[in-house]
Design an enzyme around this catalytic site. Structure first.
Site, PDB file in Angstrom:
ATOM      1  N   HIS A  18       0.968  -1.448   0.383  1.00  0.00           N
ATOM      2  CA  HIS A  18      -0.066   0.157  -0.240  1.00  0.00           C
ATOM      3  C   HIS A  18       1.302   1.329  -0.244  1.00  0.00           C
ATOM      4  O   HIS A  18       0.702   2.265  -0.648  1.00  0.00           O
ATOM      5  CB  HIS A  18      -0.746   0.108   1.635  1.00  0.00           C
ATOM      6  CG  HIS A  18      -2.211  -1.041   1.530  1.00  0.00           C
ATOM      7  ND1 HIS A  18      -2.539  -1.740   2.896  1.00  0.00           N
ATOM      8  CD2 HIS A  18      -2.832  -1.145  -0.039  1.00  0.00           C
ATOM      9  CE1 HIS A  18      -3.147  -2.875   2.305  1.00  0.00           C
ATOM     10  NE2 HIS A  18      -4.106  -2.493   0.966  1.00  0.00           N
ATOM     11  N   LYS A  42     -16.248  -5.901   4.986  1.00  0.00           N
ATOM     12  CA  LYS A  42     -15.259  -7.547   5.126  1.00  0.00           C
ATOM     13  C   LYS A  42     -15.521  -7.486   6.681  1.00  0.00           C
ATOM     14  O   LYS A  42     -15.476  -6.745   7.610  1.00  0.00           O
ATOM     15  CB  LYS A  42     -13.848  -6.561   5.010  1.00  0.00           C
ATOM     16  CG  LYS A  42     -14.154  -6.517   3.333  1.00  0.00           C
ATOM     17  CD  LYS A  42     -12.598  -6.613   2.916  1.00  0.00           C
ATOM     18  CE  LYS A  42     -12.255  -6.712   1.183  1.00  0.00           C
ATOM     19  NZ  LYS A  42     -10.599  -6.524   0.798  1.00  0.00           N
ATOM     20  N   ARG A  91      -2.260  -5.326  -8.869  1.00  0.00           N
ATOM     21  CA  ARG A  91      -1.188  -6.909  -8.599  1.00  0.00           C
ATOM     22  C   ARG A  91      -1.128  -8.134  -9.964  1.00  0.00           C
ATOM     23  O   ARG A  91      -1.236  -6.778 -11.172  1.00  0.00           O
ATOM     24  CB  ARG A  91      -1.681  -7.085  -6.827  1.00  0.00           C
ATOM     25  CG  ARG A  91      -1.101  -6.501  -5.906  1.00  0.00           C
ATOM     26  CD  ARG A  91      -1.548  -6.671  -4.576  1.00  0.00           C
ATOM     27  NE  ARG A  91      -2.896  -6.736  -4.927  1.00  0.00           N
ATOM     28  CZ  ARG A  91      -3.695  -6.877  -3.731  1.00  0.00           C
ATOM     29  NH1 ARG A  91      -3.389  -7.405  -2.680  1.00  0.00           N
ATOM     30  NH2 ARG A  91      -4.994  -7.343  -3.658  1.00  0.00           N
ATOM     31  N   SER A 129      -3.024  -8.030   2.299  1.00  0.00           N
ATOM     32  CA  SER A 129      -3.149  -8.504   3.976  1.00  0.00           C
ATOM     33  C   SER A 129      -3.325  -9.124   4.650  1.00  0.00           C
ATOM     34  O   SER A 129      -3.408  -9.498   5.751  1.00  0.00           O
ATOM     35  CB  SER A 129      -4.477  -7.334   4.599  1.00  0.00           C
ATOM     36  OG  SER A 129      -4.509  -5.195   3.939  1.00  0.00           O
TER      37      SER A 129
HETATM   38  P1  ADP Z   1     -10.177  -3.166  -0.681  1.00  0.00           P
HETATM   39  O1  ADP Z   1     -10.995  -3.785   0.375  1.00  0.00           O
HETATM   40  O2  ADP Z   1     -11.310  -1.201  -0.544  1.00  0.00           O
HETATM   41  O3  ADP Z   1      -9.983  -3.691  -1.621  1.00  0.00           O
HETATM   42  P2  ADP Z   1      -7.664  -2.906   0.315  1.00  0.00           P
HETATM   43  O4  ADP Z   1      -6.550  -2.355   1.647  1.00  0.00           O
HETATM   44  O5  ADP Z   1      -6.974  -4.546   0.656  1.00  0.00           O
HETATM   45  O6  ADP Z   1      -8.887  -1.662   0.350  1.00  0.00           O
HETATM   46  O7  ADP Z   1      -6.528  -2.382  -1.078  1.00  0.00           O
HETATM   47  C1  ADP Z   1      -6.905  -1.073  -1.597  1.00  0.00           C
HETATM   48  C2  ADP Z   1      -6.114  -1.301  -2.558  1.00  0.00           C
HETATM   49  O8  ADP Z   1      -4.564  -1.231  -2.112  1.00  0.00           O
HETATM   50  C3  ADP Z   1      -6.211  -2.221  -3.892  1.00  0.00           C
HETATM   51  O9  ADP Z   1      -6.245  -1.844  -5.014  1.00  0.00           O
HETATM   52  C4  ADP Z   1      -5.426  -3.033  -3.893  1.00  0.00           C
HETATM   53  O10 ADP Z   1      -5.901  -3.845  -5.208  1.00  0.00           O
HETATM   54  C5  ADP Z   1      -4.515  -1.858  -3.483  1.00  0.00           C
HETATM   55  N1  ADP Z   1      -3.139  -2.817  -3.222  1.00  0.00           N
HETATM   56  C6  ADP Z   1      -4.088  -3.842  -1.828  1.00  0.00           C
HETATM   57  N2  ADP Z   1      -2.401  -4.779  -1.166  1.00  0.00           N
HETATM   58  C7  ADP Z   1      -1.052  -3.895  -2.439  1.00  0.00           C
HETATM   59  C8  ADP Z   1       0.084  -4.312  -2.852  1.00  0.00           C
HETATM   60  N3  ADP Z   1       0.879  -5.458  -2.472  1.00  0.00           N
HETATM   61  N4  ADP Z   1       0.689  -3.594  -4.186  1.00  0.00           N
HETATM   62  C9  ADP Z   1      -0.351  -3.087  -4.972  1.00  0.00           C
HETATM   63  N5  ADP Z   1      -1.503  -2.291  -4.316  1.00  0.00           N
HETATM   64  C10 ADP Z   1      -1.857  -3.413  -3.835  1.00  0.00           C
END
Ligand code: ADP
Length: 164
Positions: A18, A42, A91, A129
């Site tokens: 992130h 979630k 990703r 995560s």
């Molecule tokens: P959501 O529940 O809105 O998907 P997340 O916290 O899982 O929230 O992810 C927020 C954003 O960050 C999403 O667009 C996700 O694809 C991106 N993201 C999460 N982990 C990574 C990573 N390792 N590399 C790049 N982008 C990421």
């Protein structure tokens, strides 16, 4: 006029993947608001306050970033803060379908908000995560992939669960 981008997400918890995306966004926009979603649908391990606190601590050294949270629709919040774009991370191919769906739906709700997809550095491509939570729960060490405050918070959660 300063260009503001919104980086929304669940951040349960924030990872270096992130943060990598956030840093890339600050290279393009004047200000980036990292906003933790209140209504994620979630079952999160960390409460909204915990997620927000960890995001604030983990991004304290990055300039022109503000951490906030928002209830309800992300497009409403984007409009409220005057964001010109929404940042999402892509990703592996598996993210694409889901992210495209959200981006198109948001565009349908408000055609003025564009989504910009950024790709992380190679080492974060398979980082999520949920994977982090699983590995820490099993006693793994992942210092390279999470900010120190997140590592401590995850260990504290695991210890609390073990003591139950
Ligand atoms: P959501 O529940 O809105 O998907 P997340 O916290 O899982 O929230 O992810 C927020 C954003 O960050 C999403 O667009 C996700 O694809 C991106 N993201 C999460 N982990 C990574 C990573 N390792 N590399 C790049 N982008 C990421």
């Amino acid at each position: 006029m300063k260009k503001i981008a919104l980086y929304p997400g669940t951040f349960d918890p924030i990872t270096n993947g992130h943060i990598d995306i956030l840093k890339k966004a600050t290279e393009i926009f004047d200000h980036v608001v990292l906003a933790v979603a209140e209504d994620t649908g979630k079952n999160t391990q960390f409460s909204l306050d915990e997620r927000k606190k960890l995001c604030t601590e983990a991004t304290a050294q990055i300039e022109r970033v503000k951490v906030d949270s928002f209830p309800g629709l992300v497009v409403d919040y984007a409009k409220k803060i005057g964001a010109v774009a929404m940042i999402r991370g892509l990703r592996a191919v598996s993210d694409f379908e889901y992210e495209l769906q959200i981006a198109l739906m948001n565009k349908q709700i408000d055609s003025g908000i564009n989504t910009i997809f950024l790709v992380p550095d190679y080492k974060y491509l398979y980082l999520s995560s949920s994977l982090i939570k699983q590995i820490i729960r099993l006693g793994g060490v992942l210092d390279e992939f999470i900010p120190p405050c997140v590592g401590q918070a995850l260990k504290a959660k695991t210890n609390n669960t073990d003591n139950c």
